[in-house]
Write a protein that holds these residues in place. Structure first.
Motif, mmCIF file in Angstrom:
data_model
loop_
_atom_site.group_PDB
_atom_site.id
_atom_site.type_symbol
_atom_site.label_atom_id
_atom_site.label_comp_id
_atom_site.label_asym_id
_atom_site.label_seq_id
_atom_site.Cartn_x
_atom_site.Cartn_y
_atom_site.Cartn_z
ATOM 1 N N TYR A 127 32.167 32.733 48.087
ATOM 2 C CA TYR A 127 32.613 31.340 48.232
ATOM 3 C C TYR A 127 33.075 31.044 49.656
ATOM 4 O O TYR A 127 32.778 29.986 50.216
ATOM 5 C CB TYR A 127 33.739 31.094 47.238
ATOM 6 N N LEU A 128 33.778 31.985 50.255
ATOM 7 C CA LEU A 128 34.284 31.765 51.601
ATOM 8 C C LEU A 128 33.198 31.916 52.662
ATOM 9 O O LEU A 128 33.247 31.279 53.703
ATOM 10 C CB LEU A 128 35.410 32.757 51.900
ATOM 11 N N PHE A 143 22.719 29.611 42.176
ATOM 12 C CA PHE A 143 21.560 30.471 42.420
ATOM 13 C C PHE A 143 21.961 31.822 42.987
ATOM 14 O O PHE A 143 21.420 32.852 42.590
ATOM 15 C CB PHE A 143 20.577 29.777 43.363
ATOM 16 N N ARG A 144 22.920 31.856 43.905
ATOM 17 C CA ARG A 144 23.318 33.123 44.509
ATOM 18 C C ARG A 144 23.924 34.059 43.469
ATOM 19 O O ARG A 144 23.719 35.271 43.515
ATOM 20 C CB ARG A 144 24.333 32.878 45.637
ATOM 21 N N SER A 145 24.685 33.511 42.530
ATOM 22 C CA SER A 145 25.298 34.336 41.488
ATOM 23 C C SER A 145 24.262 34.862 40.507
ATOM 24 O O SER A 145 24.459 35.913 39.896
ATOM 25 C CB SER A 145 26.360 33.521 40.733
ATOM 26 N N LEU A 146 23.165 34.149 40.348
ATOM 27 C CA LEU A 146 22.104 34.582 39.441
ATOM 28 C C LEU A 146 21.121 35.528 40.121
ATOM 29 O O LEU A 146 20.733 36.548 39.559
ATOM 30 C CB LEU A 146 21.353 33.365 38.898
ATOM 31 N N PHE A 147 20.738 35.191 41.338
ATOM 32 C CA PHE A 147 19.701 35.980 42.018
ATOM 33 C C PHE A 147 20.203 37.374 42.375
ATOM 34 O O PHE A 147 19.483 38.358 42.229
ATOM 35 C CB PHE A 147 19.224 35.252 43.269
ATOM 36 N N THR A 174 33.135 24.822 44.724
ATOM 37 C CA THR A 174 33.880 25.723 43.855
ATOM 38 C C THR A 174 32.914 26.748 43.280
ATOM 39 O O THR A 174 31.723 26.498 43.154
ATOM 40 C CB THR A 174 34.552 24.948 42.702
ATOM 41 N N PHE A 175 33.437 27.915 42.914
ATOM 42 C CA PHE A 175 32.575 28.968 42.402
ATOM 43 C C PHE A 175 32.017 28.597 41.042
ATOM 44 O O PHE A 175 32.716 28.079 40.174
ATOM 45 C CB PHE A 175 33.340 30.284 42.293
ATOM 46 N N SER A 176 30.726 28.889 40.858
ATOM 47 C CA SER A 176 30.080 28.689 39.566
ATOM 48 C C SER A 176 29.137 29.856 39.315
ATOM 49 O O SER A 176 28.305 30.157 40.163
ATOM 50 C CB SER A 176 29.293 27.373 39.534
ATOM 51 N N LEU A 233 34.880 36.645 34.775
ATOM 52 C CA LEU A 233 34.989 36.905 36.202
ATOM 53 C C LEU A 233 34.956 35.583 36.965
ATOM 54 O O LEU A 233 34.095 34.736 36.717
ATOM 55 C CB LEU A 233 33.831 37.803 36.644
ATOM 56 N N LYS A 234 35.868 35.392 37.881
ATOM 57 C CA LYS A 234 36.004 34.122 38.586
ATOM 58 C C LYS A 234 35.453 34.157 40.006
ATOM 59 O O LYS A 234 35.726 33.265 40.804
ATOM 60 C CB LYS A 234 37.481 33.704 38.628
ATOM 61 N N TYR A 235 34.680 35.167 40.301
ATOM 62 C CA TYR A 235 34.053 35.253 41.618
ATOM 63 C C TYR A 235 32.703 35.941 41.469
ATOM 64 O O TYR A 235 32.402 36.522 40.417
ATOM 65 C CB TYR A 235 34.935 36.036 42.600
ATOM 66 N N ASN A 236 31.886 35.842 42.511
ATOM 67 C CA ASN A 236 30.560 36.445 42.485
ATOM 68 C C ASN A 236 30.682 37.958 42.403
ATOM 69 O O ASN A 236 31.260 38.593 43.292
ATOM 70 C CB ASN A 236 29.775 36.046 43.745
ATOM 71 N N PHE A 237 30.125 38.546 41.349
ATOM 72 C CA PHE A 237 30.201 39.992 41.151
ATOM 73 C C PHE A 237 29.622 40.752 42.336
ATOM 74 O O PHE A 237 30.160 41.773 42.756
ATOM 75 C CB PHE A 237 29.449 40.365 39.865
#
Length: 529
Positions: free
Chosen positions: A128-129, A144-148, A138-140, A118-122
C-alpha cells in the motif's frame, strides 16, 4: 579530469556506503554463499558412485507433460502409445488448469484474506505504501496486485507455457537460423547474464538488503533443485525424442549429455562449443525441476514485485518554476510555469506575478531529528517556505483563475523526503515513457516468456519441468520474503523513510540515490518516487 574524478568518487562512495575494500567483498561472499555452494554441488555431482544412485525414471516427466498440459504435438502417436488417447490429455489438462492453477490458489487467497482476515498484501506487506497514492487508496484483497502475486502466477505460467509450446514445435520446418540464434542467446547467454543484471538493478534502485534476499532465494531454489535431480532423476525430452519412450539401454548414469537443439547453433558457427560442453554435464538426467526456469522466474519475480511506477509523489502539492527567456533576454519575456500533478494542469505567470525566491531548508536532517511513533502519521511534506507576497499572489490567482493549482502547504507527506524533485526533469518525455511501460516489469515478462520458449524449442525441457522450476522459485521467494525481506529489510527501510528510525547508516537511500545525491536525478533511483 575533475569531472571524471568526481564521477569515480561518487560511484565508489555510493557502492561502499561506509564499508571498506575488505568488508565489502566479505559481505558479498556471505550473501552469495548459497549460490557458490550450489555451483560446487552441481560441479561435483559426478563423484557420487553410480551404484548408490537411485533408479532413473524416463517416463514421469513425459507423461506428466502430456496429461497436465495437453498433447499438442501428437506425442502419443509419435511414440506409438496405443493405450493412450490424445483426447484424454486435453481433459486432464483442463482439469489441472481449473483445479491446480485456479481453484487451489484462490482457495489459499480466500483463506488468508477472508478467514484469517489479513489486512495487508501477503506477498508485500508494504504494498500500500509503495505502489499507491496513500492519500486516496485503501488495501483490498481483490486488487490485481494482491491476486497476481502470488495467486495467479500458476495460471499465468500455464498459459504462457502453452503459448510458447505452440511456437516451439519440433518440426524441421519450424527450425530457422534466426530462431536458433535467438534461442541460444536466451538459453545460454542470458541464463548467465540476466541474474547479474537483475542483481545490479536491485542494488542500484532498491533498499540495502534486497540484493541479499535475491541471492539467498537463488541459492535455496538451486540447491533444492540439485538434490531433486540427484534423488529423483528424470529424462529430458531430447532423450525421449532420440531413443524413444520404451528405451532401456541408454537409461543409465554412463549416458553422456546432449546439447539437443543447440547443436544447430554449433552447425551455424562451424564449432562444437555447446556439444562438447553438454557432453561433460555432471547431471544428465536432471530434467525436473528446470534450473533455467527457476532462475529466470526468480528474476521475473524480483523485477515485477519490487519495481514501482514513478508516481512523482514528492512534487505533489509543491510548486516548481521553469524560466524561459527569449532571444533578447528581456526581463518582460520571462515566464514561470507551475504544475499541479494531482490535476495534470498548469498555468503561467508573467514576471510581475513571479514568486519571491524560495528558501530551501536542510530537509533531511530536520526530518530525521523528529522521528515519529506511528507508521500512519505523516511527516511534514513541504520543503519550501514562501514569502508573504508570494502567498498573497497565489491566493489572488486562486480566486480568479479557473485552472489554478491548489497549493496546500499544510498537507503532509507520508515519507521523509531526501531531495527536492525537479518536475522540469522528471516530466520529460523519456521519463514519462518509462513510467507508462514500467520497464523492469516489461523486461522481466519478456525474459521469462522467451526463456521458456527457447528451452522448449531447443528440446531441453518439458513444460512440466519448467512449471516445477517456477514452483521452486515461487516457494523460495515466499520463504525468504516472509522470513527476511518483509520483516527485516523492507520494514527497516519504511521506518527510516517514515521518520520512525534515524538513518544512521544511510540506508534510506539506494546506491543510485547516493551516487546522484544533490542532483536533479536523485529521485529516479528512489523506489518511493
Amino acid at each position: 579530469m575533475v569531472f571524471i574524478v568526481n564521477v569515480v568518487k561518487r560511484l565508489y562512495n555510493g557502492a561502499i556506503n561506509k564499508r571498506n575494500l575488505i568488508t565489502l567483498p566479505l559481505n558479498f561472499l556471505i550473501n552469495f554463499s548459497l549460490i557458490f555452494l550450489w555451483l560446487q554441488l552441481f560441479g561435483h555431482a559426478g563423484i557420487v558412485p553410480n551404484d548408490i544412485r537411485p533408479k532413473i525414471n524416463s517416463h514421469i516427466a513425459f507423461f506428466a507433460d502430456l496429461y497436465l498440459f495437453g498433447d499438442y504435438w501428437n506425442e502419443i502417436k509419435n511414440q506409438g502409445l496405443s493405450n493412450h488417447h490424445i483426447i484424454t490429455t486435453f481433459a486432464t489438462s483442463f482439469a489441472f488448469l481449473v483445479i491446480g492453477t485456479i481453484v487451489v490458489p484462490l482457495s489459499i487467497w480466500y483463506y488468508l484474506y477472508y478467514v484469517k482476515r489479513l489486512k495487508y498484501n501477503f506477498f508485500n506487506k508494504f504494498d500500500y505504501l509503495l505502489h499507491y497514492n496513500v492519500n486516496t487508496q485503501t488495501f483490498s484483497p481483490k486488487h490485481f496486485r494482491s491476486l497476481f502475486l502470488p495467486f495467479f502466477l500458476p495460471l499465468f505460467t500455464f498459459i504462457i507455457l502453452n503459448i510458447d509450446h505452440y511456437f516451439a514445435s519440433q518440426n524441421q520446418e519450424n527450425f530457422t537460423k534466426a530462431k536458433d540464434l535467438l534461442a541460444w542467446t536466451f538459453y545460454v547467454i542470458l541464463h548467465v547474464t540476466a541474474p547479474i543484471l537483475t542483481a545490479v538493478y536491485l542494488y542500484v534502485f532498491h533498499p540495502a538488503g534486497v540484493l541479499k534476499c535475491f541471492a539467498l532465494t537463488l541459492g535455496i531454489q538451486n540447491i533444492c533443485g540439485v538434490f531433486t535431480h540427484m534423488l529423483l532423476p528424470m529424462a529430458p525430452p531430447w532423450f525421449t525424442h532420440m531413443y524413444g519412450i520404451y528405451d532401456t539401454e541408454h537409461v543409465n548414469y554412463t549416458q553422456e549429455g546432449f546439447a539437443a537443439g543447440l547443436t544447430r547453433f554449433d552447425a551455424h558457427l562451424g564449432s562444437h562449443m555447446n556439444t562438447n560442453g553438454f557432453h561433460l554435464s555432471p547431471i544428465v538426467f536432471g530434467a525436473v525441476p528446470s534450473i533455467h526456469s527457476a532462475i529466470g522466474f526468480q528474476c521475473f519475480l524480483f523485477l515485477v514485485a519490487t519495481s514501482t511506477k514513478l508516481k512523482n509523489r514528492f512534487v505533489k502539492n509543491t510548486m516548481h518554476n521553469r524560466l524561459s527567456q527569449s532571444s533578447d533576454d528581456s526581463a518582460s519575456d520571462v515566464n514561470i510555469e507551475y504544475f499541479d500533478l494531482n490535476s495534470d494542469k498548469s498555468f503561467k505567470l508573467s514576471n510581475e506575478q513571479s514568486f519571491d525566491q524560495l528558501e530551501i531548508n536542510d530537509y533531511n536532517e530536520q526530518r530525521l531529528s523528529q522521528p515519529q511513533n506511528e507508521a500512519e502519521e505523516y511527516v511534514a511534506g513541504s520543503m519550501h517556505s514562501y514569502s508573504s507576497d508570494a502567498l498573497s499572489t497565489i491566493s489572488g490567482m486562486s480566486e480568479n483563475a479557473e485552472n489554478t493549482v491548489s497549493l496546500n502547504t499544510n498537507k503532509k507527506s507520508p515519507f521523509v523526503e531526501y531531495y527536492i524533485q525537479d518536475i522540469g526533469v522528471s516530466s520529460r518525455f523519456y521519463f514519462r515513457i518509462l513510467n507508462i511501460i514500467s520497464l523492469p516489469r516489461v523486461l522481466g515478462f519478456l525474459f521469462i516468456t522467451i526463456q521458456w520458449w527457447a528451452t522448449i524449442y531447443l528440446d531441453h525441457h518439458y513444460r512440466f519441468d519448467l512449471f516445477i522450476g517456477m514452483l521452486y522459485a515461487l516457494f523460495a521467494n515466499i520463504f525468504i520474503n516472509q522470513l527476511l525481506l518483509q520483516p527485516k529489510i523492507m520494514e527497516k527501510f519504511i521506518d527510516i523513510r517514515l521518520g520512525k528510525k534515524a538513518d544512521d547508516d544511510n540506508e534510506g537511500r539506494t546506491m543510485g540515490m547516493r551516487v546522484f545525491k544533490g542532483t536533479k536525478y536523485e529521485w529516479f533511483f528512489d523506489p518511493l518516487a
